[in-house]
Design an enzyme around this catalytic site. Structure first.
Site, short mmCIF file in Angstrom:
data_model
loop_
_atom_site.label_atom_id
_atom_site.label_comp_id
_atom_site.label_asym_id
_atom_site.label_seq_id
_atom_site.Cartn_x
_atom_site.Cartn_y
_atom_site.Cartn_z
N LYS A 167 0.87 -1.18 0.00
CA LYS A 167 0.00 0.00 0.00
C LYS A 167 0.91 1.23 0.00
O LYS A 167 1.57 1.52 0.99
CB LYS A 167 -0.88 0.05 1.26
CG LYS A 167 -1.88 1.20 1.21
CD LYS A 167 -2.29 1.70 2.59
CE LYS A 167 -1.64 2.98 3.03
NZ LYS A 167 -1.79 4.16 2.18
N GLU A 218 10.21 1.41 10.08
CA GLU A 218 11.14 2.51 9.76
C GLU A 218 10.39 3.80 10.05
O GLU A 218 9.53 4.21 9.27
CB GLU A 218 11.54 2.45 8.28
CG GLU A 218 12.27 1.19 7.87
CD GLU A 218 13.69 1.12 8.37
OE1 GLU A 218 14.24 2.17 8.76
OE2 GLU A 218 14.25 0.02 8.40
N CYS A 269 13.46 11.31 6.48
CA CYS A 269 13.52 10.85 7.88
C CYS A 269 14.90 11.09 8.48
O CYS A 269 15.03 11.26 9.68
CB CYS A 269 13.14 9.38 7.95
SG CYS A 269 14.09 8.38 6.80
N GLU A 278 9.85 16.66 14.82
CA GLU A 278 10.30 16.55 13.43
C GLU A 278 9.65 17.69 12.63
O GLU A 278 8.43 17.78 12.57
CB GLU A 278 9.83 15.19 12.90
CG GLU A 278 10.67 14.60 11.83
CD GLU A 278 10.15 13.22 11.39
OE1 GLU A 278 9.08 12.77 11.86
OE2 GLU A 278 10.82 12.60 10.55
P1 NAP Z 1 2.48 8.53 7.79
O1 NAP Z 1 1.39 9.51 7.94
O2 NAP Z 1 2.81 7.67 8.94
O3 NAP Z 1 2.09 7.64 6.51
C1 NAP Z 1 2.93 6.62 6.01
C2 NAP Z 1 2.07 5.59 5.31
O4 NAP Z 1 1.22 4.97 6.29
C3 NAP Z 1 1.13 6.17 4.26
O5 NAP Z 1 0.99 5.25 3.20
C4 NAP Z 1 -0.16 6.33 5.04
O6 NAP Z 1 -1.31 6.39 4.24
C5 NAP Z 1 -0.12 5.06 5.87
N1 NAP Z 1 -1.01 5.05 7.03
C6 NAP Z 1 -1.41 6.07 7.82
N2 NAP Z 1 -2.28 5.63 8.77
C7 NAP Z 1 -2.45 4.30 8.55
C8 NAP Z 1 -3.23 3.28 9.17
N3 NAP Z 1 -4.02 3.54 10.20
N4 NAP Z 1 -3.17 2.03 8.67
C9 NAP Z 1 -2.38 1.76 7.61
N5 NAP Z 1 -1.62 2.67 6.98
C10 NAP Z 1 -1.64 3.93 7.45
O7 NAP Z 1 3.84 9.22 7.37
P2 NAP Z 1 4.09 10.27 6.22
O8 NAP Z 1 3.70 11.61 6.70
O9 NAP Z 1 3.53 9.79 4.93
O10 NAP Z 1 5.68 10.18 6.08
C11 NAP Z 1 6.53 10.96 6.84
C12 NAP Z 1 7.04 10.21 8.04
O11 NAP Z 1 7.71 9.01 7.62
C13 NAP Z 1 8.08 10.99 8.83
O12 NAP Z 1 7.87 10.82 10.19
C14 NAP Z 1 9.40 10.34 8.38
O13 NAP Z 1 10.45 10.51 9.31
C15 NAP Z 1 8.99 8.92 8.23
N6 NAP Z 1 9.92 8.20 7.36
C16 NAP Z 1 10.75 7.29 7.92
C17 NAP Z 1 11.68 6.64 7.12
C18 NAP Z 1 12.65 5.65 7.70
O14 NAP Z 1 13.25 4.91 6.92
N7 NAP Z 1 12.84 5.58 9.01
C19 NAP Z 1 11.74 6.91 5.76
C20 NAP Z 1 10.85 7.85 5.21
C21 NAP Z 1 9.94 8.49 6.04
P3 NAP Z 1 -2.23 7.73 4.31
O15 NAP Z 1 -1.37 8.81 3.78
O16 NAP Z 1 -3.41 7.39 3.49
O17 NAP Z 1 -2.61 8.00 5.74
#
Ligand code: NAP
Length: 474
Positions: free
Chosen positions: A169, A244, A278, A376
């Protein structure tokens, strides 16, 4: 389109999802949006495919992956353009992302044939002890928008190499890049059901992925809050998980550092991808004696970065993903200024009012009670903090809850080694602002995650260990 059981198809309800360009606000495309039902179907097809995929030799699985690599190389420019259109990063950076995405697949195409077991010395002469490494099973993967191609291959590469099958997804703001990557899987002739793509509402898809007992592995990249939620949900069926999650990287500059290299280090780790990474630097710590000089140099360099639509030539910094992201950045800057921070450059939305642009910003006199020091920001804002000595900076650089990446600039080898040991982060770059390669493990500690992507560790995430004891006596 969704990709289930080797076929491109619409959702059962016919619902669609619109995709917008964050640089122009324009509608780019609309794609099929499926929910729980389609996710269940995808899991079912992955379960069926697993029966044969897990029995293929590592060599054969590697060859399939190598074919995907070839397809991705052919389509690299097209994928890069799609990334720029739907998430905004400048085209050269999107091309670098695609190169990175291919490099992970390529590495795991090779590793597929190097999955070894072990023999274990027995404690009885008539026994033979072995450790087998076997694929975990059907894998559910959830990815974010900030690296919409490489986040996918970093999961699917090792999963497929290990013998797992996958349901992915992607983020709803960047489904087009995911579709392009899956076109490569399709055209490479991957057996049906081995890799499936479901696009749609997060909660519905996530609930099916976490509740369905046929899913044996969950791999997630995204925010710490969503990661915690998914961990709780996956606990009911005790799935193997990799997380991650978010980060809050310190970048420490000692008074003996090469200042120009350190300025470049901040430019790369803070302003690439508009700070939406991230492992982006969140706190720039500069030794007190060089802070004014460093701040001046950094502001001068940051002010020269060209902000704009990443599809145009010469752009360094693209838009933020959406208006909420822009508001979060503004709130962090406002808070810093209220608490006596001083803007050295930027500090406001860009004059281009159509897209979600924020100017590269350097804030001086940052301190530990500002929001920016713990939360962040996910935007192009570099706050400069000062420190007196090594003991103090080790204490302050280690974050209470995050532990993803940290950087340090010094010419003192001994100090570099001490920092390497003392920094409580999963990734440490000493005089190196780009410590990411496919052959090395990437991942955080503390609330930045569990498990690794890349390297041998990345493959182990998709393997179970089975112990076998054979009694050879009669
Ligand atoms: P996010 O809001 O957590 O979303 C990430 C993914 O999870 C999206 O596909 C999102 O879909 C999905 N998601 C959200 N709620 C969910 C649920 N209840 N069930 C299943 N899936 C769900 O994060 P983001 O804002 O897109 O990305 C930024 C974050 O990712 C930052 O905190 C960054 O540090 C972190 N990140 C970490 C790494 C690493 O390798 N450690 C790499 C890149 C990014 P929807 O958008 O539809 O909610």
């Amino acid at each position: 389109m969704l990709y289930i059981n080797g076929e491109w198809r619409k959702s059962n309800s016919g619902e669609t999802l619109e995709v917008y360009n964050p640089a122009t606000g324009e509608l780019i495309d609309s794609v099929a949006s499926g929910g729980r039902e389609e996710t269940r179907e995808a899991i079912e097809s992955a379960k069926e495919a697993f029966k044969t995929w897990k029995r293929e030799t590592g060599q054969k699985r590697g060859k399939y992956l190598a074919r995907v690599v070839a397809k991705m190389k052919d389509k690299a420019d097209d994928i890069a353009k799609t990334i720029t259109m739907e998430m905004g990063k400048p085209l050269p950076d999107a091309k670098r992302e695609v190169g990175g995405a291919i490099a992970y697949l390529d590495w795991y195409a090779e590793e597929a044939k190097r999955i070894y077991g072990e023999t274990i010395p027995a404690s009885h002469p008539d026994k033979h002890l072995m450790l087998l490494r076997e694929p975990v099973g059907v894998t559910a993967a959830i990815t974010p928008w900030n690296f919409p191609a490489s986040m996918i291959t970093r999961k699917i590469g090792p999963a497929l190499a290990a013998g797992c099958t996958v349901v992915l997804k992607p983020a709803p703001s960047t489904p087009l890049s995911a579709i392009k990557v899956f076109e490569c899987f399709h055209e490479a002739g991957l057996p049906k059901g081995v890799a499936n793509l479901v696009i749609g509402p997060a909660e519905e898809i996530g609930d099916e992925m976490t509740e369905n007992p046929d899913v044996r592995k969950l791999t997630f990249t995204g925010s710490t809050n969503v990661g915690k939620l998914l961990l709780r949900k996956a606990a009911n069926t005790v799935k193997k998980v990799s997380m991650e999650l978010g980060g809050h990287a310190p970048l420490i500059i000692f008074d003996d550092a090469d200042l120009d290299a350190a300025v470049q280090g901040v430019l790369v780790t803070k302003f690439k991808n508009s700070g939406q990474t991230c492992i982006s630097t969140n706190r720039v710590y500069v030794a007190e004696s060089i802070a004014e000089e460093f701040g001046g140099k950094l502001a001068e360099a940051a002010a020269k970065l060209k902000v704009g639509n990443g599809i145009e030539e010469g752009i360094d910094v693209g838009p933020l993903i959406n208006s909420q992201a822009l508001e979060k950045v503004e709130s962090h800057v406002d808070d810093a200024l209220r608490r006596n921070g001083k803007v050295l450059c930027g500090g406001r939305r860009s004059e281009n009012t159509i897209g979600n642009f924020y100017e590269p910003t350097v804030i001086n006199y940052a301190h530990d009670d500002m929001k920016i020091s713990t939360e962040e920001t996910f935007g192009p804002v570099a706050p400069i903090f000062t420190f007196k000595d090594e003991t103090e900076i080790i204490e302050r650089a280690n974050h209470e809850s995050y532990g993803l990446a940290a950087y340090c600039f010094t010419k003192d080898l001994g100090r570099g080694h001490r920092m390497m040991k003392e920094l409580e982060y999963g990734i440490v770059g000493i005089n190196d602002p780009a410590p990411i390669v496919p052959q090395a493990p990437f991942g955080g500690i503390k609330e930045s995650g569990m498990g690794k992507e890349g390297g041998k560790s990345g493959l182990l995430e998709y393997l179970e260990e089975k112990f076998v004891s054979i009694s050879t006596g009669n």
